[in-house]
Design a protein around this motif. Structure first.
Motif, PDB file in Angstrom:
ATOM      1  N   GLY A 134      48.374  43.461  30.212  1.00  0.00           N
ATOM      2  CA  GLY A 134      47.630  42.637  31.161  1.00  0.00           C
ATOM      3  C   GLY A 134      48.430  42.344  32.413  1.00  0.00           C
ATOM      4  O   GLY A 134      49.651  42.210  32.358  1.00  0.00           O
ATOM      5  N   TYR A 135      47.738  42.264  33.532  1.00  0.00           N
ATOM      6  CA  TYR A 135      48.363  41.980  34.827  1.00  0.00           C
ATOM      7  C   TYR A 135      47.429  41.066  35.607  1.00  0.00           C
ATOM      8  O   TYR A 135      46.239  41.359  35.763  1.00  0.00           O
ATOM      9  CB  TYR A 135      48.593  43.286  35.600  1.00  0.00           C
ATOM     10  CG  TYR A 135      49.239  43.127  36.950  1.00  0.00           C
ATOM     11  CD1 TYR A 135      50.611  43.271  37.099  1.00  0.00           C
ATOM     12  CD2 TYR A 135      48.470  42.859  38.085  1.00  0.00           C
ATOM     13  CE1 TYR A 135      51.214  43.139  38.348  1.00  0.00           C
ATOM     14  CE2 TYR A 135      49.067  42.725  39.328  1.00  0.00           C
ATOM     15  CZ  TYR A 135      50.445  42.866  39.457  1.00  0.00           C
ATOM     16  OH  TYR A 135      51.038  42.724  40.694  1.00  0.00           O
ATOM     17  N   ASP A 136      47.953  39.944  36.097  1.00  0.00           N
ATOM     18  CA  ASP A 136      47.161  39.000  36.886  1.00  0.00           C
ATOM     19  C   ASP A 136      47.970  38.573  38.105  1.00  0.00           C
ATOM     20  O   ASP A 136      49.117  38.142  37.968  1.00  0.00           O
ATOM     21  CB  ASP A 136      46.804  37.771  36.044  1.00  0.00           C
ATOM     22  CG  ASP A 136      45.931  38.112  34.859  1.00  0.00           C
ATOM     23  OD1 ASP A 136      44.711  38.240  35.050  1.00  0.00           O
ATOM     24  OD2 ASP A 136      46.468  38.273  33.738  1.00  0.00           O
ATOM     25  N   SER A 184      42.997  41.070  38.488  1.00  0.00           N
ATOM     26  CA  SER A 184      43.201  40.892  37.059  1.00  0.00           C
ATOM     27  C   SER A 184      42.893  42.207  36.357  1.00  0.00           C
ATOM     28  O   SER A 184      41.790  42.757  36.518  1.00  0.00           O
ATOM     29  CB  SER A 184      42.300  39.781  36.524  1.00  0.00           C
ATOM     30  OG  SER A 184      42.510  39.580  35.143  1.00  0.00           O
ATOM     31  N   ILE A 185      43.853  42.721  35.594  1.00  0.00           N
ATOM     32  CA  ILE A 185      43.691  44.010  34.929  1.00  0.00           C
ATOM     33  C   ILE A 185      43.911  43.853  33.438  1.00  0.00           C
ATOM     34  O   ILE A 185      44.917  43.283  32.999  1.00  0.00           O
ATOM     35  CB  ILE A 185      44.680  45.060  35.482  1.00  0.00           C
ATOM     36  CG1 ILE A 185      44.452  45.293  36.977  1.00  0.00           C
ATOM     37  CG2 ILE A 185      44.532  46.380  34.729  1.00  0.00           C
ATOM     38  CD1 ILE A 185      45.435  46.273  37.601  1.00  0.00           C
ATOM     39  N   ASN A 186      42.974  44.371  32.657  1.00  0.00           N
ATOM     40  CA  ASN A 186      43.132  44.513  31.215  1.00  0.00           C
ATOM     41  C   ASN A 186      43.375  45.995  30.954  1.00  0.00           C
ATOM     42  O   ASN A 186      42.456  46.811  31.048  1.00  0.00           O
ATOM     43  CB  ASN A 186      41.881  44.021  30.489  1.00  0.00           C
ATOM     44  CG  ASN A 186      42.023  44.073  28.984  1.00  0.00           C
ATOM     45  OD1 ASN A 186      42.679  44.953  28.431  1.00  0.00           O
ATOM     46  ND2 ASN A 186      41.403  43.129  28.299  1.00  0.00           N
ATOM     47  N   ARG A 192      38.778  42.542  41.005  1.00  0.00           N
ATOM     48  CA  ARG A 192      39.296  42.058  42.279  1.00  0.00           C
ATOM     49  C   ARG A 192      38.401  40.926  42.778  1.00  0.00           C
ATOM     50  O   ARG A 192      37.175  41.043  42.743  1.00  0.00           O
ATOM     51  CB  ARG A 192      39.340  43.173  43.325  1.00  0.00           C
ATOM     52  CG  ARG A 192      40.516  44.120  43.163  1.00  0.00           C
ATOM     53  CD  ARG A 192      40.641  45.027  44.376  1.00  0.00           C
ATOM     54  NE  ARG A 192      41.860  45.815  44.337  1.00  0.00           N
ATOM     55  CZ  ARG A 192      43.024  45.418  44.806  1.00  0.00           C
ATOM     56  NH1 ARG A 192      43.130  44.210  45.365  1.00  0.00           N
ATOM     57  NH2 ARG A 192      44.089  46.184  44.748  1.00  0.00           N
ATOM     58  N   THR A 193      39.022  39.853  43.244  1.00  0.00           N
ATOM     59  CA  THR A 193      38.256  38.719  43.737  1.00  0.00           C
ATOM     60  C   THR A 193      38.701  38.343  45.141  1.00  0.00           C
ATOM     61  O   THR A 193      39.855  38.550  45.519  1.00  0.00           O
ATOM     62  CB  THR A 193      38.403  37.499  42.815  1.00  0.00           C
ATOM     63  OG1 THR A 193      39.788  37.153  42.701  1.00  0.00           O
ATOM     64  CG2 THR A 193      37.845  37.795  41.428  1.00  0.00           C
ATOM     65  N   GLU A 194      37.774  37.764  45.908  1.00  0.00           N
ATOM     66  CA  GLU A 194      38.055  37.250  47.240  1.00  0.00           C
ATOM     67  C   GLU A 194      37.420  35.875  47.363  1.00  0.00           C
ATOM     68  O   GLU A 194      36.304  35.654  46.894  1.00  0.00           O
ATOM     69  CB  GLU A 194      37.498  38.174  48.323  1.00  0.00           C
ATOM     70  CG  GLU A 194      38.109  39.562  48.351  1.00  0.00           C
ATOM     71  CD  GLU A 194      37.487  40.437  49.422  1.00  0.00           C
ATOM     72  OE1 GLU A 194      36.518  39.976  50.074  1.00  0.00           O
ATOM     73  OE2 GLU A 194      37.950  41.567  49.605  1.00  0.00           O
ATOM     74  N   GLY A 195      38.160  34.947  47.971  1.00  0.00           N
ATOM     75  CA  GLY A 195      37.637  33.607  48.165  1.00  0.00           C
ATOM     76  C   GLY A 195      38.473  32.853  49.168  1.00  0.00           C
ATOM     77  O   GLY A 195      39.280  33.434  49.904  1.00  0.00           O
ATOM     78  N   ASN A 215      34.640  42.184  42.465  1.00  0.00           N
ATOM     79  CA  ASN A 215      34.345  43.605  42.317  1.00  0.00           C
ATOM     80  C   ASN A 215      35.082  44.135  41.103  1.00  0.00           C
ATOM     81  O   ASN A 215      36.270  43.835  40.902  1.00  0.00           O
ATOM     82  CB  ASN A 215      34.786  44.389  43.572  1.00  0.00           C
ATOM     83  CG  ASN A 215      33.927  44.068  44.777  1.00  0.00           C
ATOM     84  OD1 ASN A 215      32.713  44.205  44.744  1.00  0.00           O
ATOM     85  ND2 ASN A 215      34.563  43.620  45.854  1.00  0.00           N
ATOM     86  N   TRP A 216      34.391  44.941  40.301  1.00  0.00           N
ATOM     87  CA  TRP A 216      34.966  45.500  39.083  1.00  0.00           C
ATOM     88  C   TRP A 216      35.160  47.002  39.250  1.00  0.00           C
ATOM     89  O   TRP A 216      34.411  47.669  39.957  1.00  0.00           O
ATOM     90  CB  TRP A 216      34.055  45.244  37.888  1.00  0.00           C
ATOM     91  CG  TRP A 216      34.000  43.816  37.452  1.00  0.00           C
ATOM     92  CD1 TRP A 216      33.176  42.836  37.934  1.00  0.00           C
ATOM     93  CD2 TRP A 216      34.808  43.205  36.453  1.00  0.00           C
ATOM     94  NE1 TRP A 216      33.421  41.649  37.298  1.00  0.00           N
ATOM     95  CE2 TRP A 216      34.418  41.849  36.372  1.00  0.00           C
ATOM     96  CE3 TRP A 216      35.822  43.667  35.612  1.00  0.00           C
ATOM     97  CZ2 TRP A 216      35.010  40.954  35.477  1.00  0.00           C
ATOM     98  CZ3 TRP A 216      36.409  42.787  34.718  1.00  0.00           C
ATOM     99  CH2 TRP A 216      36.007  41.448  34.664  1.00  0.00           C
TER     100      TRP A 216
END
Length: 244
Positions: A177-179, A194-196, A204-207, A217-218
């Protein structure tokens, strides 16, 4: 270039500049004892036990040890001639170690790594490992989790946290796992990754810091062998997509 890529490039640039300005001595890593009765028995002379967590890491029902050792060589505490950032700067390196509990008592060394926690060489960058944080090093659900941070007091508005999760399998600790969360203190933008690696799914997230809403986005990653902890190298320089 997104925030994550820009921050990684900046981190490399800052470290390169600092390495040129500071007189940083070479490191000689001592071999750790192969066995010991307790955590303190794995600490060589000239080093200190900075962090210790306990938990079953190899699935045998016994309580194992995960340790962070920190060198205490006064020669590695160097002057900062530029005066920007911390002065003097403690550049002493760290060792990440894991010891498995033995059936008859005591522990046997299973991992000794010099690279995952990067050595501090830039006076404007905070220490990447926070030994006072409960989440800095932990055993969670039978896996080893290490958290590293980047915060610059000068030269960058970017700050980040990176957490890597490793599981003992195939006779080694493999990355599962990687975050990573990257925040721009100037614009308020936040980017996450965040990677499993077991499911090969990446999010991938944006905010922004002003809102709880985020865009996600996945993607599915190509099938690759899981890297071992030793193959990851520097945890802050690691490419989570496995690009060379």
């Amino acid at each position: 270039m997104n925030i994550l890529s820009a921050a990684a490039a900046l981190l490399v640039g800052l470290a390169a500049c600092a390495a040129q300005a500071l007189d940083i001595p070479d490191v000689a890593y001592p071999p750790l004892p192969r066995q010991a009765a307790a955590a303190e028995g794995f600490v060589p002379p000239g080093w200190t036990l900075e962090a210790k967590v306990e938990g079953d890491l190899n699935g045998d029902g016994k309580t194992d040890l995960a340790l962070v050792l920190h060198a205490t060589d006064p020669k590695a505490v160097v002057a900062n001639p530029d005066g920007l950032g911390e002065d003097p700067l403690d550049t002493n390196p760290r060792i990440l170690a894991v010891a498995f509990a033995k059936a008859g008592g005591g522990y046997a060394l299973a991992l000794e790594n010099h690279a995952l926690i990067p050595r501090r060489t830039d006076p404007v960058l905070d220490d990447p490992f926070d030994s006072t944080a409960a989440s800095g090093l932990e055993v969670a659900r039978g896996a080893l989790r290490l958290r590293l941070g980047v915060f610059a007091s000068a030269g960058s508005w970017s700050m980040s946290t990176t957490a890597m999760t490793f599981r003992w399998q195939n006779g080694r600790f493999e990355l599962i796992g990687y975050d990573r969360t990257e925040t721009n203190r100037g614009s308020g933008e936040i980017e996450g990754l965040s990677i499993n690696y077991l499911t090969r799914r990446a999010k991938r997230t944006e905010g922004t810091i002003e809102s709880d809403a985020e865009k996600a986005n996945w993607e599915t990653l190509p099938r690759r062998p899981l890297p071992s902890l030793d193959e990851v190298g520097d945890g802050l320089a690691f490419d989570p997509y496995g690009r060379r």
